[in-house]
Every structure is written in structure tokens, then in C-alpha cells.
Design an enzyme around this catalytic site. Structure first.
Site, PDB file in Angstrom:
ATOM      1  N   GLY A  39       0.808  -1.222   0.000  1.00  0.00           N
ATOM      2  CA  GLY A  39       0.000   0.000   0.000  1.00  0.00           C
ATOM      3  C   GLY A  39       0.833   1.260   0.000  1.00  0.00           C
ATOM      4  O   GLY A  39       2.022   1.236  -0.308  1.00  0.00           O
ATOM      5  N   HIS A  45       4.338   1.740  -8.079  1.00  0.00           N
ATOM      6  CA  HIS A  45       3.321   0.677  -8.023  1.00  0.00           C
ATOM      7  C   HIS A  45       2.436   0.746  -9.274  1.00  0.00           C
ATOM      8  O   HIS A  45       2.068  -0.264  -9.846  1.00  0.00           O
ATOM      9  CB  HIS A  45       2.434   0.847  -6.784  1.00  0.00           C
ATOM     10  CG  HIS A  45       3.167   0.736  -5.479  1.00  0.00           C
ATOM     11  ND1 HIS A  45       3.304   1.794  -4.618  1.00  0.00           N
ATOM     12  CD2 HIS A  45       3.792  -0.311  -4.894  1.00  0.00           C
ATOM     13  CE1 HIS A  45       3.981   1.404  -3.550  1.00  0.00           C
ATOM     14  NE2 HIS A  45       4.287   0.126  -3.685  1.00  0.00           N
ATOM     15  N   GLN A  69       7.478  -9.703   7.719  1.00  0.00           N
ATOM     16  CA  GLN A  69       8.701  -9.253   7.056  1.00  0.00           C
ATOM     17  C   GLN A  69       9.309  -8.017   7.713  1.00  0.00           C
ATOM     18  O   GLN A  69      10.302  -7.474   7.233  1.00  0.00           O
ATOM     19  CB  GLN A  69       8.497  -9.047   5.557  1.00  0.00           C
ATOM     20  CG  GLN A  69       7.648  -7.858   5.176  1.00  0.00           C
ATOM     21  CD  GLN A  69       7.362  -7.865   3.673  1.00  0.00           C
ATOM     22  OE1 GLN A  69       6.633  -8.710   3.171  1.00  0.00           O
ATOM     23  NE2 GLN A  69       7.952  -6.926   2.950  1.00  0.00           N
ATOM     24  N   SER A 194       9.292   5.508  -3.278  1.00  0.00           N
ATOM     25  CA  SER A 194       9.122   4.531  -2.206  1.00  0.00           C
ATOM     26  C   SER A 194       8.083   5.063  -1.239  1.00  0.00           C
ATOM     27  O   SER A 194       8.017   6.270  -0.985  1.00  0.00           O
ATOM     28  CB  SER A 194      10.457   4.349  -1.469  1.00  0.00           C
ATOM     29  OG  SER A 194      10.248   3.697  -0.241  1.00  0.00           O
ATOM     30  N   ARG A 196       8.212   4.751   1.765  1.00  0.00           N
ATOM     31  CA  ARG A 196       8.965   5.272   2.918  1.00  0.00           C
ATOM     32  C   ARG A 196       9.382   6.735   2.735  1.00  0.00           C
ATOM     33  O   ARG A 196       9.680   7.417   3.713  1.00  0.00           O
ATOM     34  CB  ARG A 196      10.200   4.411   3.180  1.00  0.00           C
ATOM     35  CG  ARG A 196       9.869   3.066   3.811  1.00  0.00           C
ATOM     36  CD  ARG A 196      11.116   2.410   4.383  1.00  0.00           C
ATOM     37  NE  ARG A 196      10.766   1.367   5.327  1.00  0.00           N
ATOM     38  CZ  ARG A 196      10.499   0.108   4.996  1.00  0.00           C
ATOM     39  NH1 ARG A 196      10.532  -0.247   3.735  1.00  0.00           N
ATOM     40  NH2 ARG A 196      10.187  -0.774   5.924  1.00  0.00           N
TER      41      ARG A 196
HETATM   42  P1  AMP Z   1       6.063  -2.334  -1.606  1.00  0.00           P
HETATM   43  O1  AMP Z   1       4.655  -1.839  -1.484  1.00  0.00           O
HETATM   44  O2  AMP Z   1       7.095  -1.323  -1.261  1.00  0.00           O
HETATM   45  O3  AMP Z   1       6.260  -3.667  -0.942  1.00  0.00           O
HETATM   46  O4  AMP Z   1       6.278  -2.588  -3.151  1.00  0.00           O
HETATM   47  C1  AMP Z   1       5.413  -3.380  -3.903  1.00  0.00           C
HETATM   48  C2  AMP Z   1       6.010  -3.616  -5.261  1.00  0.00           C
HETATM   49  O5  AMP Z   1       6.211  -2.367  -5.922  1.00  0.00           O
HETATM   50  C3  AMP Z   1       7.372  -4.307  -5.193  1.00  0.00           C
HETATM   51  O6  AMP Z   1       7.489  -5.239  -6.247  1.00  0.00           O
HETATM   52  C4  AMP Z   1       8.327  -3.159  -5.381  1.00  0.00           C
HETATM   53  O7  AMP Z   1       9.575  -3.544  -5.913  1.00  0.00           O
HETATM   54  C5  AMP Z   1       7.552  -2.295  -6.354  1.00  0.00           C
HETATM   55  N1  AMP Z   1       8.046  -0.925  -6.295  1.00  0.00           N
HETATM   56  C6  AMP Z   1       8.163  -0.127  -5.196  1.00  0.00           C
HETATM   57  N2  AMP Z   1       8.714   1.056  -5.517  1.00  0.00           N
HETATM   58  C7  AMP Z   1       8.950   1.006  -6.854  1.00  0.00           C
HETATM   59  C8  AMP Z   1       9.524   1.908  -7.798  1.00  0.00           C
HETATM   60  N3  AMP Z   1       9.961   3.111  -7.426  1.00  0.00           N
HETATM   61  N4  AMP Z   1       9.611   1.529  -9.090  1.00  0.00           N
HETATM   62  C9  AMP Z   1       9.175   0.309  -9.489  1.00  0.00           C
HETATM   63  N5  AMP Z   1       8.626  -0.593  -8.646  1.00  0.00           N
HETATM   64  C10 AMP Z   1       8.520  -0.255  -7.350  1.00  0.00           C
END
Ligand code: AMP
Length: 271
Positions: A39, A45, A69, A194, A196
Site C-alpha cells: 500500500g 506501483h 517481514q 518509495s 517510505r
Molecule cells: P512495496 O509496497 O514497497 O512492498 O512494493 C510493492 C512492489 O512495488 C514491489 O514489487 C516493489 O519492488 C515495487 N516498487 C516499489 N517502488 C517502486 C519503484 N519506485 N519503481 C518500481 N517498482 C517499485
């Protein structure tokens, strides 16, 4: 767009797709692409969702801040939550179903007794400072792929170690799901998008792009280290790794204040 809150509802949704395809006489059934996320969605995303939309008959997004995790309770608590905006983004991107488990018991009816582990690469880089992180990630990804009966699953290169481990798991367990890696989406100043980043203070946000600039603009690892430290980061790791196909990639994790940022770029290819 369907909102699914239980694993039973998720499985029933998937079964119904097959039944519908059979009724319509579609040979080969219907293809499903899954985009697992935690999320606080952003353009990174969204790029995964768009790719899934092009390549599949149905797209399912999952929103689950997976507790297994996180190795620090405070990191889990502070993880940004923007549920309403996430659902709006999903709808606008043409997602067919969003799976939002109503609680963690929904995903862990066995109280996390069964786990997926990997013995080598998961212990390095992010795995060295986040014990248990990749076991939690691999376990939840396997569960989500199985629930979705996914033909394709989409992951970002931003988390390249994660992508590599998921590819390895899919191969090791003969999963029927194709793992699709997607390029890192960046802000205009180079900062990898990100969830974050939302936790950075305005002053930290100005410094943050220097991480990517140091990865791409340094002649060697040592120079990159100096640039990153001089910018005010505390480095967790900074390493070059060569992949099986000869690509040399530079990986970094570094703290800016309380926020841990990761990034990676290709720095060379063996010819
Ligand atoms: P997360 O919500 O951070 O666990 O990310 C979910 C998915 O989105 C994961 O496969 C991440 O690698 C991908 N993701 C997150 N940030 C990016 C980004 N800046 N560019 C491409 N994919 C991303």
C-alpha cells in the site's frame, strides 16, 4: 472493481473467473496478473499495475502490510497507510479486484508455523541487517500467488534482491506463475519512489536524491561511499554484485535520519 477481504472470497473470485471462461467457451481460461504491495501506492506501483493491465485478462492488486517481514515493531507501526487513495488509484488504473486481508490471521491461519526460507542470498545485503525479512516476504508472496492462481506476478527492480529471491523461489518450487521484473520509477531528481519517502522531513527529502546521484556518478565504490556519507547518510551496506548474466549492479541501503532507503543501479555489463 471488487474489494476482497478474506482468503475465501479471493479464492471464490478466482474460481468464478474460470467458470465464466468455460461458460463463454474461452479456451485456455482467463489470465490473471497479480501486483503484491504493502500500500501507500505511488507511480512505481502504478507502473506495475499498468504493465499487468496490458498483459492479462484480469488484474488483482493486493494491499497488505505483512507483519512477518518487519524485524522492528516500530518500522511496522510507522509504515504509511493511505487506503482510500490506494483504492482510488487502483480503480483509475483498471484493476479488477483488490485483496485487502482484514487482519493478519487471514494470511497466517497457521500462526506462521510454515515458512519459506532461502539459505544464501537472503542472508546478504538487506538480509544481513534485517533477519527474517526475506523469509516473511517469500512466505507471503507464495501465499498470494497461490490464492490468485496467478499467471503472472509483477515486481519492481527497485527491490532487486527481493525480485531475485522471488525468481529463485518460483524456479525452485516449479511455480506456474511467470515472475515479471519492472524498471525502477524515479522522481525527477532521481530519488527512487518509495512509500517510505513519505516519512522524510522536508530537509531530508532535499538530501535524499544524493543517494542515487552517488550510485551513478562515482567512479568506484569508495568514491560512492564518500559521497553518500558526506551527504549525511549512515550506510548500512554498499556493494557491487555480478548477476548470472554478467550484469554488475551497485546496491545500497542507507539511513537518512530514521528512514532507511534502498536503491540499486547497473554499473557495468560483462561483454
Ligand atoms: P512495496 O509496497 O514497497 O512492498 O512494493 C510493492 C512492489 O512495488 C514491489 O514489487 C516493489 O519492488 C515495487 N516498487 C516499489 N517502488 C517502486 C519503484 N519506485 N519503481 C518500481 N517498482 C517499485
Amino acid at each position: 472493481m471488487k474489494i476482497l477481504e478474506t482468503t475465501k472470497a479471493f479464492q471464490a473470485w478466482r474460481v468464478k473467473l474460470n467458470a465464466k471462461a468455460a461458460y463463454l467457451g474461452v479456451t485456455g481460461g482467463t489470465s490473471v496478473g497479480i501486483v503484491p504491495t504493502m500500500g501507500a501506492l505511488h507511480e512505481g506501483h502504478r507502473s506495475l499495475l499498468k504493465r499487468a493491465r496490458i498483459e492479462n485478462d484480469f488484474v488483482v492488486l493486493t494491499l497488505f502490510v505483512n507483519p512477518t517481514q518487519f524485524n522492528q515493531a516500530s518500522d511496522l507501526e510507522k509504515y504509511p497507510k493511505t487506503l482510500e487513495a490506494d483504492v482510488r488509484l487502483a480503480e483509475a488504473t483498471g484493476v479488477d479486484a483488490v485483496f485487502i486481508p482484514r487482519d493478519s490471521e487471514e494470511m497466517y491461519p497457521d500462526t506462521y508455523r510454515y515458512q519459506v526460507s532461502e539459505k544464501e542470498f537472503s542472508k546478504e545485503l538487506c538480509g544481513a541487517s534485517r533477519p527474517g525479512h526475506f523469509e516473511g516476504m517469500l512466505t507471503v508472496v507464495l501465499k498470494l500467488l497461490n490464492l490468485a492462481g496467478a499467471d503472472r506476478a509483477y515486481f519492481g527492480e527497485k527491490d532487486f534482491q527481493q525480485l531475485t529471491l522471488i525468481r529463485g523461489m518460483a524456479e525452485a518450487f516449479f511455480l506456474p506463475t511467470a515472475i515479471v521484473g519492472c524498471p525502477t520509477v524515479r522522481e525527477e531528481d532521481g530519488l527512487a519512489m518509495s512509500s517510505r519517502n513519505l516519512r522524510l522531513t522536508p530537509a531530508e527529502r532535499k538530501i535524499a536524491p544524493l543517494l542515487h546521484a552517488a550510485l551513478t556518478g562515482a567512479s568506484d565504490l569508495n568514491q560512492a561511499r564518500i559521497k553518500i556519507e558526506n551527504a549525511g547518510f549512515k550506510i548500512d551496506y554498499l556493494e557491487d554484485r555480478r548477476s548470472k548474466d554478467g550484469e554488475l549492479r551497485r546496491f545500497v541501503a542507507a539511513y537518512l535520519g530514521e528512514v532507511r532507503l534502498i536503491d540499486n543501479v547497473v554499473v557495468g555489463v560483462r561483454v
